[in-house]
Design an enzyme around this catalytic site. Structure first.
Site, PDB file in Angstrom:
ATOM      1  N   HIS A 461      -6.493  11.118   4.276  1.00 17.27           N
ATOM      2  CA  HIS A 461      -7.060  10.550   5.492  1.00 17.27           C
ATOM      3  C   HIS A 461      -6.106  10.666   6.676  1.00 17.27           C
ATOM      4  O   HIS A 461      -4.902  10.886   6.530  1.00 17.27           O
ATOM      5  CB  HIS A 461      -7.456   9.089   5.270  1.00 17.27           C
ATOM      6  CG  HIS A 461      -6.304   8.146   5.022  1.00 17.27           C
ATOM      7  ND1 HIS A 461      -5.649   7.480   6.029  1.00 17.27           N
ATOM      8  CD2 HIS A 461      -5.718   7.754   3.866  1.00 17.27           C
ATOM      9  CE1 HIS A 461      -4.696   6.716   5.513  1.00 17.27           C
ATOM     10  NE2 HIS A 461      -4.714   6.867   4.200  1.00 17.27           N
ATOM     11  N   CYS A 480      -2.831   6.138  -1.083  1.00 15.66           N
ATOM     12  CA  CYS A 480      -3.580   7.267  -0.529  1.00 15.66           C
ATOM     13  C   CYS A 480      -2.655   8.193   0.251  1.00 15.66           C
ATOM     14  O   CYS A 480      -1.507   7.857   0.546  1.00 15.66           O
ATOM     15  CB  CYS A 480      -4.712   6.767   0.359  1.00 15.66           C
ATOM     16  SG  CYS A 480      -6.067   6.005  -0.568  1.00 15.66           S
TER      17      CYS A 480
END
Length: 580
Positions: A461, A480
């Site tokens: 992301h 992440c």
């Protein structure tokens, strides 16, 4: 007669040790069993050795379920391959040609160039048994025992070179890198074809990964061993930092170390001044070794400089093993995240077309190693605060700052999805709540999320924390992967220069809507862990082992395969019980 008896028992023990389906088999053969049907062919009536081979293998048949109903094992059972091999060749001996055995012995001894351990293959026993057979008349039973044991060793060594010695599933129960797209029968059939053509050495030459990165690691391993054999590299024995402008004896050691590393002209090896040339060399070293490049030899840099060369040899061996696990997966179009290297790359037709820096999980919240399929992109994503982050990060901030939620555009939702007034919540004991951050460029997920469904809820992301990309060590996320240039990757993933070019992506973002758009073609993504880098000039850089994953691999790589002294009946019983 004593020598013949000794030969028989050496060969039998040699064979029996590999029949055990525990550590030795599981850690030496990382591909699935061949599912080709077996056609039973009786041994020739006048071939006593073939009849002895058949007799020795016959008891093993009951240890295996029928092929058509057998469960699929992640790692092949070498004993099964041996049995199938001899069944298909009517149990004829495979090692009657002395030159084949000589090639095998030389090839086994050379496996150390791939970071493996020749002693694992019991080369000394093989040499002694072969010599005794040449010097003495032996029985068909003895020749059969030698032949089967040698075939077992041949297959085991080639499979270690081809797919690795260590079973990664034993180190990580979530390991999901499978052999899709790679037919194990191709490997096994190639091994046996080489033996039939008396080209054993060629089989060993072609078994390891042929990619340039693996060849480079093999060369680096040889170079490091050469340094070790010449006494290692110089140490910088000092208990304080060395800085530009200093003039002291320890700087002479630093100069010698920089020369040994190839960063300082050998003509500048003498001297005790920490001048500009030394500072420049230290910066180059720091950049290569993933250290903060300030030109000063502080505690972290000195520790890296003084790592023994044997430890670096082991680090290369560990990463060669990882290469054997994974390089066969790196084909076609894919995205690969190098977790320890804090970078991501996209490949098309096996060639790199894009690279970017990333931030990965902190040590306490490490980014897992796995493979998945990138299937869709979320534009203008909202962010639902995960339970762990809520408990450990967000909740303390809310308790200390009542305005935190509003300042970060985070809404509080109940179990039915209703928005709650934060002032009505007991933040000392919140229950049944979901915290969701609204979309926006400054949200925790930035403008886009690259999704690949997985059990860890991990994704690539965007991020507003762009200042962290300037750091050398970027283990800063909660698991992440934050990507420095995510919109470039999104454009490449869509691979549609008409609709999803840069302008089309910006138009999608501009509408402000949170929307999931599926890719026309799913793209594999591999989250991998490497603690060495190989430069285009062949130089090896050593990364910090941020998650401490190297040591378990090294222990497994160095663990010898046990060879218990068992008779044939006991070995078959062990194989059969292991399958129940």
């Amino acid at each position: 007669m004593v020598l013949l008896t000794r030969l028989f028992f050496i060969s039998r023990i040699f064979f029996m040790g590999f029949l055990i389906s525990g550590t030795a088999v599981a850690e030496t053969s990382p591909i699935e069993p061949v599912d080709a049907p077996i056609s039973i062919i009786e041994a020739a009536a006048d071939d006593n050795v073939a009849q002895s081979i058949q007799a020795s293998l016959e008891p093993l048949k009951s240890a295996f379920p029928p092929l058509l109903t057998a469960p699929r094992y992640r790692r092949v059972d070498v004993s099964r391959l041996v049995m199938d091999f001899y069944t298909h060749r009517a149990y004829r001996a495979a090692w009657a040609d002395d030159s084949d055995v000589a090639q095998l012995i030389a090839s086994l001894n050379a496996t150390d160039t791939d970071g493996l351990i020749p002693a694992d293959f019991h080369v000394d026993e093989l040499v002694r048994s072969h010599a005794a057979m040449q010097a003495t008349s032996v029985t068909p039973e003895q020749r059969a025992a030698f032949d089967v044991a040698t075939t077992h060793t041949f297959i085991t060594a080639l499979l270690q070179l081809r797919r690795g010695k260590v079973d990664p599933l034993r180190l990580d129960i979530h390991w999901n890198f499978d052999s899709n797209g790679v037919d194990p029968r191709d490997d096994v059939n190639a091994f046996f074809a080489a033996l039939d053509h008396h080209d054993v050495a060629k089989a060993f030459a072609l078994a390891p990964p042929q990619e340039a990165v693996y060849v480079g690691l093999r060369q680096a391993l040889a170079q490091l061993r050469g340094i070790r054999d010449r006494g290692g590299w110089p140490k910088v024995a000092v208990d304080h930092s060395l800085k530009p402008g200093m003039d002291e004896p320890a700087v002479a050691q630093l100069r010698a170390r920089m020369v040994a590393a190839g960063f300082l002209d050998p003509r500048l090896i003498h001297g005790t001044k920490y001048d500009g040339a030394v500072a420049a060399a230290v910066k180059k070293y720091q950049n290569e070794q993933y250290l903060g490049a300030d030109g000063m030899a502080g505690a972290t840099t000195l520790a890296a400089l003084n790592v023994p060369v044997q430890a670096r040899i082991d680090q290369v061996r560990v990463n060669m093993e990882r290469a054997r696990w994974l390089l066969y997966k790196l084909q076609g179009t894919f995205v690969i995240v190098d977790i320890a290297g804090y970078k991501v790359a996209m490949y098309r037709d096996g060639q790199p077309i894009w690279r970017s820096r990333v931030q990965v999980g902190k040590t306490a919240r490490n980014t897992p190693i796995f493979q998945a399929q990138i299937s869709y992109i979320t534009f203008n994503p909202t962010w639902t605060v995960p339970p762990t982050i809520l408990k450990e990060d967000v909740l303390p901030k809310i308790q200390s700052n009542p305005g935190y939620l509003a300042a970060n555009r985070i809404r509080v939702l109940d179990r039915e999805g209703n928005v709650l007034d934060p002032s009505t919540v007991d933040w000392s004991n919140p229950r049944g709540l979901t915290l969701r951050q609204d979309a926006g460029p400054d949200s925790s997920l930035g403008q886009v999320v690259i999704r690949f469904p997985n059990e860890y809820s991990i994704y690539l992301h965007d991020t507003p924390h762009r200042e962290l990309f300037a750091k050398t060590v970027r283990a800063t996320s909660s698991g992440c992967i934050r990507v420095e240039n995510p919109l470039q990757l999104v454009e490449l993933l869509f691979n549609d220069p008409v609709k999803w070019n840069s302008e089309g992506i910006q138009k999608q973002l501009a509408n402000g809507k949170t929307e999931n758009i599926r890719l026309p073609v799913k793209v594999p993504v591999l989250l991998a862990y490497w603690t060495v880098d190989l430069g285009s000039d062949g130089r090896v850089a050593f990364k910090p082992d941020v998650y401490g994953y190297d040591e378990p691999v090294l222990r497994a790589l160095n663990r010898p395969s046990p060879l218990p002294v068992l008779d044939l009946h006991s070995a078959v019983g062990s194989v059969a019980s292991a399958r129940q």
